[in-house]
Every structure is written in structure tokens, then in C-alpha cells.
Write an enzyme that holds these catalytic residues in place. Structure first.
Site, mmCIF file in Angstrom:
data_model
loop_
_atom_site.group_PDB
_atom_site.id
_atom_site.type_symbol
_atom_site.label_atom_id
_atom_site.label_comp_id
_atom_site.label_asym_id
_atom_site.label_seq_id
_atom_site.Cartn_x
_atom_site.Cartn_y
_atom_site.Cartn_z
ATOM 1 N N GLY A 70 35.913 43.209 36.662
ATOM 2 C CA GLY A 70 35.940 43.926 37.938
ATOM 3 C C GLY A 70 36.356 45.378 37.746
ATOM 4 O O GLY A 70 35.830 46.288 38.402
ATOM 5 N N THR A 71 37.284 45.590 36.833
ATOM 6 C CA THR A 71 37.765 46.949 36.567
ATOM 7 C C THR A 71 36.611 47.843 36.114
ATOM 8 O O THR A 71 36.456 48.972 36.598
ATOM 9 C CB THR A 71 38.866 46.902 35.472
ATOM 10 O OG1 THR A 71 39.957 46.138 35.978
ATOM 11 C CG2 THR A 71 39.330 48.279 35.077
ATOM 12 N N ASN A 150 44.422 42.134 47.123
ATOM 13 C CA ASN A 150 44.871 41.087 46.211
ATOM 14 C C ASN A 150 46.353 40.741 46.355
ATOM 15 O O ASN A 150 46.773 39.660 45.982
ATOM 16 C CB ASN A 150 44.595 41.509 44.762
ATOM 17 C CG ASN A 150 44.997 42.931 44.476
ATOM 18 O OD1 ASN A 150 44.506 43.855 45.120
ATOM 19 N ND2 ASN A 150 45.898 43.121 43.552
ATOM 20 N N GLN A 178 38.297 39.850 45.035
ATOM 21 C CA GLN A 178 39.035 38.705 45.592
ATOM 22 C C GLN A 178 38.203 37.859 46.555
ATOM 23 O O GLN A 178 38.669 36.802 46.990
ATOM 24 C CB GLN A 178 40.320 39.184 46.300
ATOM 25 C CG GLN A 178 41.391 39.694 45.352
ATOM 26 C CD GLN A 178 41.995 38.597 44.453
ATOM 27 O OE1 GLN A 178 41.887 37.407 44.729
ATOM 28 N NE2 GLN A 178 42.612 38.999 43.363
ATOM 29 N N SER A 198 34.219 39.574 39.765
ATOM 30 C CA SER A 198 34.792 39.202 38.469
ATOM 31 C C SER A 198 34.955 37.680 38.388
ATOM 32 O O SER A 198 35.573 37.069 39.261
ATOM 33 C CB SER A 198 36.154 39.888 38.331
ATOM 34 O OG SER A 198 36.723 39.588 37.092
ATOM 35 N N ALA A 199 34.411 37.081 37.308
ATOM 36 C CA ALA A 199 34.319 35.612 37.238
ATOM 37 C C ALA A 199 35.656 34.888 37.161
ATOM 38 O O ALA A 199 35.773 33.765 37.636
ATOM 39 C CB ALA A 199 33.466 35.219 36.024
ATOM 40 N N HIS A 200 36.668 35.531 36.564
ATOM 41 C CA HIS A 200 37.907 34.763 36.336
ATOM 42 C C HIS A 200 38.700 34.533 37.616
ATOM 43 O O HIS A 200 39.700 33.823 37.611
ATOM 44 C CB HIS A 200 38.769 35.418 35.249
ATOM 45 C CG HIS A 200 39.467 36.691 35.611
ATOM 46 N ND1 HIS A 200 40.813 36.733 35.873
ATOM 47 C CD2 HIS A 200 39.025 37.960 35.740
ATOM 48 C CE1 HIS A 200 41.171 37.979 36.136
ATOM 49 N NE2 HIS A 200 40.102 38.750 36.066
ATOM 50 N N THR A 236 25.838 44.521 23.205
ATOM 51 C CA THR A 236 25.365 43.132 23.188
ATOM 52 C C THR A 236 26.081 42.335 24.268
ATOM 53 O O THR A 236 27.294 42.425 24.418
ATOM 54 C CB THR A 236 25.611 42.512 21.789
ATOM 55 O OG1 THR A 236 24.913 43.317 20.848
ATOM 56 C CG2 THR A 236 25.122 41.079 21.722
ATOM 57 N N CYS A 326 49.498 43.203 37.253
ATOM 58 C CA CYS A 326 50.093 44.204 36.371
ATOM 59 C C CYS A 326 51.505 44.548 36.817
ATOM 60 O O CYS A 326 52.298 45.069 36.052
ATOM 61 C CB CYS A 326 49.215 45.449 36.297
ATOM 62 S SG CYS A 326 48.672 46.019 37.878
HETATM 63 N N1 PLP Z 1 40.124 44.469 42.135
HETATM 64 C C1 PLP Z 1 40.917 43.538 42.683
HETATM 65 C C2 PLP Z 1 41.062 43.497 44.167
HETATM 66 C C3 PLP Z 1 41.595 42.625 41.879
HETATM 67 O O1 PLP Z 1 42.389 41.700 42.435
HETATM 68 C C4 PLP Z 1 41.436 42.706 40.470
HETATM 69 C C5 PLP Z 1 42.177 41.799 39.578
HETATM 70 O O2 PLP Z 1 43.325 41.455 39.841
HETATM 71 C C6 PLP Z 1 40.565 43.676 39.956
HETATM 72 C C7 PLP Z 1 39.933 44.541 40.817
HETATM 73 C C8 PLP Z 1 40.328 43.783 38.485
HETATM 74 O O3 PLP Z 1 39.477 42.759 38.050
HETATM 75 P P1 PLP Z 1 39.400 42.388 36.500
HETATM 76 O O4 PLP Z 1 40.646 41.627 36.183
HETATM 77 O O5 PLP Z 1 38.180 41.559 36.367
HETATM 78 O O6 PLP Z 1 39.310 43.665 35.758
#
Ligand code: PLP
Length: 373
Positions: A70-71, A150, A178, A198-200, A236, A326
Site C-alpha cells: 500500500g505504501t 487505520n 483498510q 494491500s493484501a496483508h 520481476t 509504526c
Molecule cells: N494506508 C493505510 C490506511 C494503512 O493502514 C497502511 C498499513 O497500515 C498503509 C497505508 C500501508 O500499507 P502497507 O503496509 O501495505 O505498506
């Protein structure tokens, strides 16, 4: 007892997702750019996942690009909106994730105008303020507002924001990390230029995300190199990750109502139990359906036990978070808590739920919190 209530930070990979990924980590190890059979197998599995994401969003496959997380998706949109589309000004909310806010800091240093919308005590932006900000300038603008926060779960009305952006010819990006999988999307019905996922966060693997880029916007490659991701993002591909993302998303699409009911009922149950057991309880953000059904931000009175809230929960085997991942373990108020003016004499813990949680786990957590208060 081990209780994992930190699903907004990351989720456990679903075993059916892992099972789909495994062959691509073992026997089917081909590089999708290779023309031989091994490569073709990997390539076609990637395209199958792309179709799943496109179907979920009601987008075209040409509008879906896989990224590492996602970042990266958020960085790509913000930076390429400036480099490729001539954006001169960005409006965001003050409670965006750090990957958005820090990208904006970098862009500000390079001369881009950045304006932050304040939020009320629930973490909600004021749509009239957004409209006024957009009406004051004709400079090419990107609005980047997260679909849901989040830390406290506040949901933004991205349909209404999209309409306002359209009226003022501004581009609209929503960090939907989210909400992807947890809610339905239809990009045909909404005015959205970019979405990040973001998949996780939905029982997929870590290290794989995607960005939706509406076909009206042509961006330059964010990472230069080979022709992967139709020249947009060289390197890749994370084949197993992409397959995991697609499989996890499809799992949610097939079970959304059931998952939503199951997880929402855990949140409702915890709110009820906390209210019943702890008189001095409060919640950050809303607790109704204008808030993520998997996130509950609890506010407790400060004392010598709650000052070390996360640590004390961890000793009991309960994994929770103080805010964004974080900021975990940090006693400093997060930027979100500051923005909503959370009282300084309260302590915050975020519980976030998944399909793997149970009411018994909630009973246990409530007992532990009760002891501390
Ligand atoms: N944006 C939001 C709202 C999130 O909650 C997070 C992850 O906590 C991210 C972005 C970042 O995603 P990723 O961990 O896949 O980089």
C-alpha cells in the site's frame, strides 16, 4: 491464551490463500517474462489475479497495477500525479497514513503546495471546507483522502468526495488499504481516479499491493526498468504474492456478507461488554457504521497500569496496538490522536478483529482491561 487483536496492522494469511501460492514458490517458479512454459504459467496466473481485482472494483484489467504494498501504491499516485500529470497542489486530511503524509512532506520540499484538511473529534473532514479549498484556486489539484482511518476507523464518504472533486476538475485518490475486501467498490459509479490496496490487510500475504489508475490518467513508470506491469512498474513480479492477493480478494468477494456479520458482531459485543464492565470507558471515533467494522479504538483513564497498556496486554498474551503499527509501543500520542484532540489524561488501545477471532477472546481482553482500570 494468545489473542491476536491487531488485524488492522496485519492479518494471518488464510490457509486456502497459502495453498494457492505454494506451487508458485516451489515447482512453478518461472519468471513471467520468460516465453517458455514455466514463464507462461506464471504470467497467466498473474493475469488471473488482475482479473479478480478488476472484477471486484468493476474496473478494466488495464487499470490495475500490482505494487509491493500500500505504501508503494500511495507513493506512486502522489508522486506521479505531480511528475506525470502536472499536479501543483495536493489537498489531504491531517490523519492520513504516514506513507501519504511523508510523501507530501517530500513533495512540499520540492515546491508542491500541500494543504491539510482538519478533522473533528470523530476524525471526520468537513466536505464544505474541501469544496471551498477547491473553489479558491484553478491550479491542477490532487485530493488524497483515505477511505477509512487505520487508527480510529472513521470512514470517509468517497462517493461525495469524488463528486466534489469532479465538479472542481480535481483528481481524486483514496488510500483504501483498510477497506479493500472489507467493503464493496464500484469505480464506474464513483468519480475516483486512483485507489490503493494491500493484501496483508485481508488475509493475503505481505509485500504485495495494487493501485487502480483510472484509464483517463496516463502516468509515467514509477520504477524504470523492464516492461513488467505494462511498463508502469519494472522489476520481476512477486508472482506468489500476486496470486495470494487475488485468491484472498476472491475469498472475501465470495464470503463478504458472512465475514462482515461475523466481524461486526465481535465489535458490537466488545463495545457492549466494555460499557457494562468499565464505567469510565470511551471510544475514539464513531462506533456506528460510519466506522470500520473491524476496528475499535478504546479510550481508558490514565493510571500506572494503563500507562503501559500495550505492554501489560502483551504480558497477558493479547496483541493490540496503540495506533498505527509504526507507532506501536510508543507512549507519544499519534498524529491521529492529536488531530482529534484526544484528551491527554486518557490512554488509547486499538483492537482490530478478523474472521479468526471469537467472543471468548473478547471476554478475556475485557477482563484484563477491567483489572487495569
Ligand atoms: N494506508 C493505510 C490506511 C494503512 O493502514 C497502511 C498499513 O497500515 C498503509 C497505508 C500501508 O500499507 P502497507 O503496509 O501495505 O505498506
Amino acid at each position: 491464551m494468545k489473542v491476536y487483536f491487531d488485524n488492522a496492522a496485519t492479518t494471518k494469511i488464510h490457509e486456502s490463500v497459502l495453498a494457492e501460492m505454494m506451487p508458485f514458490l516451489t515447482d512453478n517458479f518461472g519468471n513471467p517474462s520468460s516465453i517458455h512454459e514455466y514463464g507462461r504459467k506464471a504470467k497467466s496466473a498473474i493475469e488471473k489475479s488482475r482479473k479478480i481485482v478488476a472484477r471486484y472494483l468493476n474496473a478494466s484489467t488495464a487499470e490495475i497495477f500490482f505494487t509491493s504494498c500500500g505504501t508503494e501504491s500511495n507513493n506512486m499516485v502522489i508522486k506521479e500525479a505531480i511528475y506525470s500529470l502536472g499536479v501543483k497542489r495536493i489537498i489531504a486530511s491531517s490523519i492520513e497514513h504516514h506513507c501519504v503524509l511523508h510523501s507530501l512532506d517530500t513533495m512540499k520540499e520540492r515546491g508542491v503546495k500541500v494543504e491539510l484538511l482538519s478533522v473533528n473529534t470523530f476524525g471526520e473532514i468537513n466536505l464544505d471546507e474541501l469544496e471551498q479549498m477547491l473553489a479558491t484556486s484553478t491550479e491542477k489539484t490532487l485530493v488524497s483522502i483515505m477511505n477509512a482511518n487505520n487508527e480510529i476507523g472513521t470512514i470517509n464518504d468517497i462517493v461525495a468526495i469524488g463528486e466534489i472533486c469532479k465538479t472542481h476538475q480535481a483528481l481524486f485518490h483514496s488510500d483504501s488499504v483498510q477497506t479493500i475486501a472489507h467493503y464493496t467498490f464500484d469505480v464506474q459509479k464513483n468519480s475516483i481516479d486512483f485507489l490503493s490496496g494491500s493484501a496483508h490487510k485481508f488475509h493475503g500475504p505481505k509485500g504485495i499491493g495494487f493501485v487502480y489508475i483510472n484509464s483517463t490518467n496516463t502516468l509515467h513508470p514509477f520504477i524504470d526498468g523492464g516492461a513488467q506491469e505494462r511498463n508502469m512498474r519494472a522489476g520481476t513480479e512477486n508472482v506468489a504474492g500476486i496470486i495470494g492477493l487475488g485468491t484472498a480478494l476472491e475469498l472475501w468477494m465470495n464470503n463478504l456478507d458472512e465475514y462482515k456479520t461475523q466481524i461486526s458482531s465481535l465489535k458490537v459485543y466488545m463495545i457492549g461488554r466494555l460499557k457494562h464492565e468499565i464505567s469510565d470507558i470511551a471510544f475514539n471515533g464513531r462506533t456506528d457504521d460510519k466506522s470500520l467494522y473491524h476496528v475499535l479504538s478504546v479510550s481508558l483513564p490514565a493510571n500506572n497500569k494503563t500507562d503501559l497498556l500495550l505492554f501489560n496486554l502483551d504480558i497477558k498474551g493479547i496483541c493490540a496496538s496503540g495506533g498505527s503499527a509504526c507507532a506501536s509501543g510508543s507512549v507519544q500520542a499519534s498524529h491521529v490522536m492529536e488531530a482529534i484532540n484526544a484528551p491527554l489524561d486518557r490512554r488509547t488501545v486499538r483492537f482490530s478483529f478478523s474472521i479468526f477471532n471469537t467472543k471468548e477472546e473478547i471476554d478475556f481482553a475485557v477482563e484484563c482491561l477491567k483489572e487495569m482500570v
